[in-house]
Each structure stands twice: as structure tokens, then as C-alpha cells.
Enzyme design. Structure first.
Site, PDB file in Angstrom:
ATOM      1  N   ASN A 158       0.834  -1.211   0.000  1.00 14.33           N
ATOM      2  CA  ASN A 158       0.000   0.000   0.000  1.00 14.33           C
ATOM      3  C   ASN A 158       0.862   1.252   0.000  1.00 14.33           C
ATOM      4  O   ASN A 158       0.562   2.223  -0.703  1.00 14.33           O
ATOM      5  CB  ASN A 158      -0.960  -0.018   1.189  1.00 14.33           C
ATOM      6  CG  ASN A 158      -2.178  -0.875   0.927  1.00 14.33           C
ATOM      7  OD1 ASN A 158      -3.085  -0.472   0.204  1.00 14.33           O
ATOM      8  ND2 ASN A 158      -2.185  -2.073   1.482  1.00 14.33           N
ATOM      9  N   MET A 162       0.991  -3.134  12.276  1.00 14.30           N
ATOM     10  CA  MET A 162       0.373  -4.212  13.050  1.00 14.30           C
ATOM     11  C   MET A 162       0.456  -3.959  14.556  1.00 14.30           C
ATOM     12  O   MET A 162       0.891  -4.804  15.335  1.00 14.30           O
ATOM     13  CB  MET A 162       1.027  -5.561  12.691  1.00 14.30           C
ATOM     14  CG  MET A 162       0.892  -5.933  11.231  1.00 14.30           C
ATOM     15  SD  MET A 162      -0.832  -5.936  10.663  1.00 14.30           S
ATOM     16  CE  MET A 162      -1.382  -7.449  11.449  1.00 14.30           C
ATOM     17  N   ILE A 182      -1.928  -2.173  17.780  1.00 11.53           N
ATOM     18  CA  ILE A 182      -3.143  -1.482  18.215  1.00 11.53           C
ATOM     19  C   ILE A 182      -2.710  -0.177  18.869  1.00 11.53           C
ATOM     20  O   ILE A 182      -1.786  -0.159  19.683  1.00 11.53           O
ATOM     21  CB  ILE A 182      -3.950  -2.361  19.187  1.00 11.53           C
ATOM     22  CG1 ILE A 182      -4.479  -3.584  18.424  1.00 11.53           C
ATOM     23  CG2 ILE A 182      -5.084  -1.578  19.824  1.00 11.53           C
ATOM     24  CD1 ILE A 182      -5.132  -4.622  19.293  1.00 11.53           C
ATOM     25  N   LEU A 183      -3.354   0.910  18.503  1.00  9.39           N
ATOM     26  CA  LEU A 183      -2.937   2.226  19.003  1.00  9.39           C
ATOM     27  C   LEU A 183      -3.593   2.507  20.352  1.00  9.39           C
ATOM     28  O   LEU A 183      -4.760   2.174  20.575  1.00  9.39           O
ATOM     29  CB  LEU A 183      -3.345   3.308  18.000  1.00  9.39           C
ATOM     30  CG  LEU A 183      -2.732   3.154  16.600  1.00  9.39           C
ATOM     31  CD1 LEU A 183      -3.365   4.154  15.645  1.00  9.39           C
ATOM     32  CD2 LEU A 183      -1.227   3.333  16.657  1.00  9.39           C
ATOM     33  N   ASN A 237      -6.994   4.332   8.385  1.00  6.73           N
ATOM     34  CA  ASN A 237      -6.618   2.919   8.327  1.00  6.73           C
ATOM     35  C   ASN A 237      -7.340   2.281   7.148  1.00  6.73           C
ATOM     36  O   ASN A 237      -8.391   2.764   6.723  1.00  6.73           O
ATOM     37  CB  ASN A 237      -7.022   2.208   9.624  1.00  6.73           C
ATOM     38  CG  ASN A 237      -6.560   0.757   9.650  1.00  6.73           C
ATOM     39  OD1 ASN A 237      -5.432   0.455   9.238  1.00  6.73           O
ATOM     40  ND2 ASN A 237      -7.424  -0.136  10.096  1.00  6.73           N
ATOM     41  N   HIS A 286      -8.821  -1.514   6.143  1.00  3.67           N
ATOM     42  CA  HIS A 286      -9.104  -2.834   6.713  1.00  3.67           C
ATOM     43  C   HIS A 286      -9.660  -3.728   5.608  1.00  3.67           C
ATOM     44  O   HIS A 286     -10.592  -3.327   4.902  1.00  3.67           O
ATOM     45  CB  HIS A 286     -10.112  -2.701   7.854  1.00  3.67           C
ATOM     46  CG  HIS A 286     -10.430  -4.020   8.476  1.00  3.67           C
ATOM     47  ND1 HIS A 286      -9.535  -4.679   9.287  1.00  3.67           N
ATOM     48  CD2 HIS A 286     -11.509  -4.831   8.372  1.00  3.67           C
ATOM     49  CE1 HIS A 286     -10.068  -5.827   9.671  1.00  3.67           C
ATOM     50  NE2 HIS A 286     -11.267  -5.949   9.122  1.00  3.67           N
ATOM     51  N   THR A 309     -10.614   5.639  15.248  1.00  8.72           N
ATOM     52  CA  THR A 309     -11.057   6.039  16.585  1.00  8.72           C
ATOM     53  C   THR A 309     -10.579   4.958  17.544  1.00  8.72           C
ATOM     54  O   THR A 309      -9.908   4.013  17.130  1.00  8.72           O
ATOM     55  CB  THR A 309     -12.594   6.158  16.651  1.00  8.72           C
ATOM     56  OG1 THR A 309     -13.152   4.877  16.343  1.00  8.72           O
ATOM     57  CG2 THR A 309     -13.121   7.206  15.679  1.00  8.72           C
ATOM     58  N   GLN A 329      -6.148  -6.937  -2.257  1.00  9.70           N
ATOM     59  CA  GLN A 329      -5.005  -6.017  -2.156  1.00  9.70           C
ATOM     60  C   GLN A 329      -4.913  -5.098  -3.373  1.00  9.70           C
ATOM     61  O   GLN A 329      -4.579  -3.917  -3.239  1.00  9.70           O
ATOM     62  CB  GLN A 329      -3.711  -6.802  -1.964  1.00  9.70           C
ATOM     63  CG  GLN A 329      -3.518  -7.185  -0.495  1.00  9.70           C
ATOM     64  CD  GLN A 329      -2.261  -7.988  -0.240  1.00  9.70           C
ATOM     65  OE1 GLN A 329      -1.710  -8.581  -1.157  1.00  9.70           O
ATOM     66  NE2 GLN A 329      -1.830  -8.032   1.001  1.00  9.70           N
ATOM     67  N   GLU A 361      -7.205  -2.410  -2.759  1.00  7.13           N
ATOM     68  CA  GLU A 361      -6.669  -1.466  -1.763  1.00  7.13           C
ATOM     69  C   GLU A 361      -5.732  -0.448  -2.400  1.00  7.13           C
ATOM     70  O   GLU A 361      -5.740   0.730  -2.037  1.00  7.13           O
ATOM     71  CB  GLU A 361      -5.913  -2.229  -0.668  1.00  7.13           C
ATOM     72  CG  GLU A 361      -6.816  -3.113   0.168  1.00  7.13           C
ATOM     73  CD  GLU A 361      -6.120  -3.685   1.385  1.00  7.13           C
ATOM     74  OE1 GLU A 361      -4.894  -3.913   1.331  1.00  7.13           O
ATOM     75  OE2 GLU A 361      -6.817  -3.911   2.392  1.00  7.13           O
TER      76      GLU A 361
END
Ligand code: GRF
Length: 214
Positions: free
Chosen positions: A15, A91, A93-94, A108, A110, A142, A172, A175
Site C-alpha cells: 500500500n 500491526m 493497536i494504538l 486505516n 481494513h 477512533t 489487495q 486497496e
């Protein structure tokens, strides 16, 4: 002035490559200011270096908790004052702290037609469910994992009998079309995040724009 953009990766960065190519072709008016990885061996770092984009890498293993890592990442990013943060196969999680720090500026992608299939194994789950359509969705980030307001989705028809790997390859390719397009909408100010909602051309939207692919 092109929108200053940070791209966060952990892996191959196909990407990221789509962004690099779209900017080089003059199809996307973003300034790719920094590419950040949490893994030093991420191939995307090489793609960035080849394109002359500054890179940074911090490994998360050396941090006590999620937020202290996120604060170190944010310090790297803040140095270039990014207006847009693009998660491209990052990869991690924020933490709520990070999401709030860059509120409304994080995108993001997904690999599912959200709100279907947040989380992992999306292609197999779509096949198992016998879905007619599958695809990928670009959304504002969020605190809710894969749950922020959606901007743009790309869908394609599931081919009877195809494997999860085959489906993933086709998704992909979708994307690589929709992510630069969605980022362009945000970078140009046409898509914005306000009060927990996405606005497109000034209008609140509850459904993303949907593009269909063969
Ligand atoms: C993409 O398929 C995206 O949907 C998911 O991570 C993958 C990243 O792939 N969030 P790449 O590193 O851009 O090739």
C-alpha cells in the site's frame, strides 16, 4: 501546499508503494514526509528509502507498555508535523493517547467491507459466510478497533471456489486503488472527521462511498 503525510508500516508495504507511485504520477497531492516502522526488517522501509522518503524505526519490544511506545512514535512523527497519518499494514493497536493526540487525522485500511469482519482472517470469514461481495474499507481511526467512520470502500464479487489467498490478492489490488484515493479526499479537505463522524464535501455521511471492481 501538499498535505504532510506520515505512513506507518510493519511489513511489505505494497500500500505504501501505491502511495509512492500515485504521488510520483501526479495523481495524488500529498507530501510523503516520513515512513515509520516498528520493525527494522519491514521491506516497506526499503521502498521508502528508494523513493527518497525519510524513514524512522522504533521497535516496540523495548517499551514497558503500549502508551510509552506510542509516545515515542508520536515524537518521531511530530518532528515533521504531519497533517495526516496513514496506517498501511501497521500491526499495532494504538493507545487511546495516540488516537487522541492525532485525532481526526489517522486513516486505516481494513481488508473487509466494514462493519463486517473487524479483526483478523477477514478473507476466510467472508468465504465461510458465503458472501457475494468482499473488499476493503478506508476509515478514520477512533478508539474502537476497525470501527471509526468509513470514507471509501472497494468491493469485488467473490468467485465461487476461490481460496482465501486468491481472494486476498484480489482485495489487495483494490486497496492499492482506494487507499490513495481516500487519502486524497482527506488531504484535499473534501473528507473530514468532525465530532466522531465523517463529512464528505461538508455533508455528514453514515455510509462510505463504494467503488465496485471486477
Ligand atoms: C493490507 O492488506 C491492509 O488491509 C492491512 O494490512 C495489509 C498491508 O499490506 N491493514 P501491505 O504491507 O501494504 O502490503
Amino acid at each position: 501546499m501538499a498535505c504532510r503525510t506520515a505512513i506507518l508500516i510493519s511489513g511489505s508495504g505494497t500500500n505504501l508503494q501505491a502511495f509512492i507511485d500515485a504521488v510520483a504520477a501526479g495523481d495524488l497531492d500529498l507530501e510523503l514526509s516520513i515512513v515509520f516502522s516498528n520493525r527494522p526488517d519491514a521491506y516497506g522501509l526499503e521502498r521508502a528509502a528508494r523513493a527518497g522518503i525519510p524513514t524512522a524505526c522504533i521497535e516496540h519490544g523495548q517499551f514497558e507498555d503500549r502508551e510509552s511506545f506510542d509516545r515515542a512514535v508520536a515524537a518521531e512523527l511530530d518532528a515533521v508535523q504531519p497533517e495526516l497519518i496513514v496506517l498501511a499494514g501497521f500491526m499495532r493497536i494504538l493507545s487511546p493517547w495516540f488516537v487522541e493526540h492525532f485525532e481526526g487525522r489517522i486513516l486505516n485500511i481494513h481488508p473487509a467491507l466494514l462493519p463486517k469482519y473487524p479483526g483478523l482472517n477477514t478473507h476466510q470469514r467472508a468465504l465461510d459466510a458465503g458472501d457475494e461481495w468482499h473488499g476493503s474499507t478506508v476509515h478514520f481511526v477512533t478508539e474502537e478497533l476497525d470501527g471509526g467512520p468509513r470514507i471509501l470502500a472497494g468491493r469485488l464479487r467473490v468467485i465461487p471456489g476461490e481460496s482465501a489467498d486468491e481472494l486476498q490478492t484480489r482485495v489487495q489490488a483494490v486497496e492499492h486503488q482506494i487507499y490513495p484515493e481516500a487519502a486524497g479526499l482527506v488531504g484535499s479537505g473534501r473528507a473530514v472527521f468532525r465530532d466522531g463522524q465523517a463529512l464528505l464535501d461538508g455533508e455528514p455521511t453514515t455510509e462510505p462511498v463504494v467503488r465496485s471492481f471486477a
